[in-house]
Design an enzyme around this catalytic site. Structure first.
Site, PDB file in Angstrom:
ATOM      1  N   GLU A  41       0.842  -1.203   0.000  1.00 46.92           N
ATOM      2  CA  GLU A  41       0.000   0.000   0.000  1.00 46.92           C
ATOM      3  C   GLU A  41       0.872   1.246   0.000  1.00 46.92           C
ATOM      4  O   GLU A  41       1.770   1.376   0.832  1.00 46.92           O
ATOM      5  CB  GLU A  41      -0.894  -0.030   1.244  1.00 46.92           C
ATOM      6  CG  GLU A  41      -1.576   1.265   1.587  1.00 46.92           C
ATOM      7  CD  GLU A  41      -2.171   1.253   2.989  1.00 46.92           C
ATOM      8  OE1 GLU A  41      -2.331   2.346   3.558  1.00 46.92           O
ATOM      9  OE2 GLU A  41      -2.469   0.160   3.521  1.00 46.92           O
ATOM     10  N   LYS A 130     -10.503  -2.700   8.525  1.00 46.78           N
ATOM     11  CA  LYS A 130      -9.221  -2.339   9.134  1.00 46.78           C
ATOM     12  C   LYS A 130      -9.464  -1.631  10.465  1.00 46.78           C
ATOM     13  O   LYS A 130      -9.993  -0.520  10.495  1.00 46.78           O
ATOM     14  CB  LYS A 130      -8.468  -1.431   8.148  1.00 46.78           C
ATOM     15  CG  LYS A 130      -7.347  -0.620   8.727  1.00 46.78           C
ATOM     16  CD  LYS A 130      -6.827   0.349   7.665  1.00 46.78           C
ATOM     17  CE  LYS A 130      -6.120   1.526   8.284  1.00 46.78           C
ATOM     18  NZ  LYS A 130      -5.641   2.487   7.257  1.00 46.78           N
TER      19      LYS A 130
END
Length: 212
Positions: A41, A130
């Site tokens: 990411e 998340k």
């Protein structure tokens, strides 16, 4: 390959390269792949993030799931897709961003901090949720929230994750971890990043062995 379950099975660790520069990102990405981390990411508050995502996507191809973090604007989903990114991660419960990602056939991992937010993101179509910041939600809290989520939905913990914390979170039902400053800080080279991976990988392997 956009099958998130495949990537989690390979290694449930997300490398968060906040602050990385396009000139250095490929070497770091290749080092991560060599150490077994295939989910990468690039937060959008990094320098020239779309250039970094494009470089990673081209260099890694199907060997990695590459995308963007800190995605707050649904319009940025199109920008990430345009440069080859396939993963969208948000720090918040961003329903519009999740919808945009799923419309594009991308993997969506939104943030949440409460059961209400988590359930809303599940309803929006999230592939995983998340937990952020994990520092504010220790394993007993995760275990309580995990009980009201669909059993197959992966819950990630993000925020000051170290190898020593993985076992406790895994036992509570967490099935993935985002690694930020404990894995990469701006200025780190590929060798320094690679040297930190084994501790996390071994912690995951030990946690898996204790719950298998």
């Amino acid at each position: 390959m956009n099958d998130f379950a495949y990537w989690l099975d390979e290694m449930p660790l997300v490398a968060i390269l906040r602050g990385v520069k396009p000139e250095e990102v490929v070497a770091i990405g290749e080092a991560l792949l060599a150490e077994g981390i295939g989910i990468i990411e690039v937060p959008l508050n990094s320098p020239r993030p779309f250039d970094s995502i494009a470089a990673l996507a081209e260099a890694c191809g199907d060997k990695a799931l590459v995308g963007a973090g800190t995605v707050l604007n649904p319009g940025d989903v199109d920008n990430v897709a345009a440069v080859g990114g396939r993963l969208i991660v948000t720090p918040n419960a961003g329903q519009a961003v999740v919808a945009a990602a799923k419309a594009r056939g991308m993997v969506a991992v939104p943030g949440f901090a409460t059961p209400t937010e988590g359930l809303a993101m599940i309803e929006a179509g999230a592939d995983a949720v998340k937990l952020f910041p994990a520092e504010a939600n220790p394993p007993p809290v995760v275990k309580a929230m995990r009980a009201v989520f669909p059993p197959a939905l992966p819950v990630f913990a993000v925020g000051s994750i170290t190898p020593q914390k993985i076992g406790g979170y895994w036992a509570a039902g967490t099935r993935g971890f985002g690694l930020g400053g404990s894995l990469y800080k701006p200025g780190d080279d590929a060798e320094a990043v690679a040297a930190r991976v084994p501790g996390f990988r071994e912690a995951v392997e030990q946690a898996r062995s204790q719950t298998s």
